[in-house]
Motif scaffolding. Structure first.
Motif, short mmCIF file in Angstrom:
data_model
loop_
_atom_site.label_atom_id
_atom_site.label_comp_id
_atom_site.label_asym_id
_atom_site.label_seq_id
_atom_site.Cartn_x
_atom_site.Cartn_y
_atom_site.Cartn_z
N GLN A 92 43.22 37.01 39.19
CA GLN A 92 43.59 35.80 38.47
C GLN A 92 43.61 34.57 39.38
N GLU A 93 42.50 34.36 40.07
CA GLU A 93 42.40 33.18 40.93
C GLU A 93 41.59 32.11 40.21
N GLY A 94 42.01 30.88 40.36
CA GLY A 94 41.30 29.78 39.73
C GLY A 94 41.54 29.73 38.24
N GLN A 95 40.82 28.84 37.57
CA GLN A 95 41.02 28.66 36.13
C GLN A 95 39.99 29.40 35.30
N GLU A 96 38.90 29.83 35.91
CA GLU A 96 37.87 30.55 35.16
C GLU A 96 38.08 32.04 35.27
N GLU A 97 37.71 32.75 34.20
CA GLU A 97 37.87 34.20 34.20
C GLU A 97 36.95 34.83 35.24
N GLN A 98 37.52 35.73 36.02
CA GLN A 98 36.79 36.38 37.11
C GLN A 98 36.10 37.64 36.61
N GLU A 99 35.14 38.11 37.40
CA GLU A 99 34.44 39.35 37.10
C GLU A 99 35.40 40.53 37.23
N THR A 100 35.11 41.60 36.50
CA THR A 100 35.91 42.82 36.60
C THR A 100 35.65 43.48 37.95
N GLU A 101 36.73 43.91 38.60
CA GLU A 101 36.65 44.57 39.90
C GLU A 101 37.44 45.86 39.84
N SER A 102 37.21 46.73 40.83
CA SER A 102 37.98 47.95 40.99
C SER A 102 39.06 47.71 42.04
N PHE A 103 40.27 48.20 41.77
CA PHE A 103 41.38 48.07 42.70
C PHE A 103 42.00 49.44 42.92
N GLN A 104 42.33 49.74 44.16
CA GLN A 104 43.05 50.97 44.48
C GLN A 104 44.47 50.82 43.95
N LYS A 105 44.92 51.78 43.16
CA LYS A 105 46.27 51.69 42.60
C LYS A 105 47.33 51.65 43.70
N GLU A 106 47.09 52.31 44.81
CA GLU A 106 48.09 52.32 45.90
C GLU A 106 48.28 50.94 46.51
N ASN A 107 47.34 50.00 46.26
CA ASN A 107 47.44 48.65 46.80
C ASN A 107 48.05 47.66 45.81
N LEU A 108 48.54 48.18 44.68
CA LEU A 108 49.10 47.31 43.65
C LEU A 108 50.59 47.55 43.49
N GLU A 109 51.28 46.53 43.02
CA GLU A 109 52.71 46.63 42.73
C GLU A 109 53.01 45.68 41.57
N PHE A 110 54.21 45.79 41.03
CA PHE A 110 54.63 44.85 39.99
C PHE A 110 54.87 43.49 40.62
N PRO A 111 54.72 42.41 39.85
CA PRO A 111 54.93 41.07 40.41
C PRO A 111 56.32 40.89 41.04
N SER A 112 57.28 41.70 40.65
CA SER A 112 58.62 41.64 41.23
C SER A 112 58.67 42.23 42.64
N GLY A 113 57.57 42.90 43.06
CA GLY A 113 57.54 43.57 44.36
C GLY A 113 57.87 45.04 44.26
N GLU A 114 58.23 45.49 43.06
CA GLU A 114 58.56 46.91 42.86
C GLU A 114 57.29 47.75 42.86
#
Length: 73
Positions: free
Chosen positions: A33-55
């Protein structure tokens, strides 16, 4: 649903919640979700993600064998 990339403030829009909660998938598809235009779909490793709260994500979303490990102790 939005998640955050660990150690950054970058948000990712998750496109398939089933893919996210399935512990047999190590990756999830989303859009940064960078910028104002919709970005291309990408793959993300789940282990590198967290909730916006940091949880962290629930262990049952990341490890298909989480019950076996916790029952062994």
């Amino acid at each position: 649903m939005f998640l955050q990339i660990k150690n950054s403030r970058d948000l990712v829009k998750i496109l398939d919640i089933q893919e996210l909660i399935d512990p047999n998938n190590d990756i999830v598809h989303g859009q940064d979700q960078e910028g104002q235009e919709e970005q291309e779909t990408e793959s993300f490793q789940k282990e590198n993600l967290e909730f916006p709260s940091g949880e962290s994500l629930p262990r049952c979303w990341l490890d298909a064998n989480y019950r076996k490990v916790s029952m062994a102790h």
